[in-house]
Design a protein around this motif. Structure first.
Motif, short mmCIF file in Angstrom:
data_model
loop_
_atom_site.label_atom_id
_atom_site.label_comp_id
_atom_site.label_asym_id
_atom_site.label_seq_id
_atom_site.Cartn_x
_atom_site.Cartn_y
_atom_site.Cartn_z
N ASN A 159 0.84 -1.19 0.00
CA ASN A 159 0.00 0.00 0.00
C ASN A 159 0.88 1.25 0.00
OD1 ASN A 159 -2.24 1.62 0.06
ND2 ASN A 159 -2.53 1.46 2.26
N GLN A 160 1.66 1.42 -1.05
CA GLN A 160 2.50 2.60 -1.18
C GLN A 160 2.29 3.19 -2.57
OE1 GLN A 160 6.58 1.64 -0.50
NE2 GLN A 160 6.26 1.07 1.63
N GLU A 171 7.48 5.64 -10.59
CA GLU A 171 8.67 4.95 -10.11
C GLU A 171 9.02 3.80 -11.04
OE1 GLU A 171 10.55 5.71 -7.42
OE2 GLU A 171 9.27 7.41 -6.91
N HIS A 172 10.29 3.44 -11.09
CA HIS A 172 10.74 2.29 -11.86
C HIS A 172 10.63 1.06 -10.95
CE1 HIS A 172 13.10 0.06 -14.81
NE2 HIS A 172 13.69 -0.50 -13.77
#
Length: 53
Positions: free
Chosen positions: A6-7, A12-13
Motif C-alpha cells: 500500500n505505497q 517509479e521504476h
C-alpha cells in the motif's frame, strides 16, 4: 507480500519477477466467475510463497 502492498509508486521504476505460471488465459461467463478465479489465484499465489519461506 505484495497483496498487502500500500505505497504510492506512481512514476517509479519497478522490476517484476514471475515465479510460477498460474493458469492459461480464460474467458469467464460473468463477473462472479471471474471473481471466484481471481480469489483462487490469490490463494494459490499465497500458498506458493509460503512454501518458499
Amino acid at each position: 507480500m505484495f497483496f498487502d502492498f500500500n505505497q504510492s509508486i506512481y512514476d517509479e521504476h519497478i522490476e517484476v519477477e514471475f515465479h510460477q505460471y498460474i493458469r492459461s488465459e480464460e474467458k469467464f461467463s460473468g463477473v462472479d466467475e471471474l471473481i471466484y478465479y481471481m480469489k483462487q489465484d490469490e490463494r494459490d499465489t499465497k500458498n506458493f510463497f509460503q512454501i518458499l519461506n
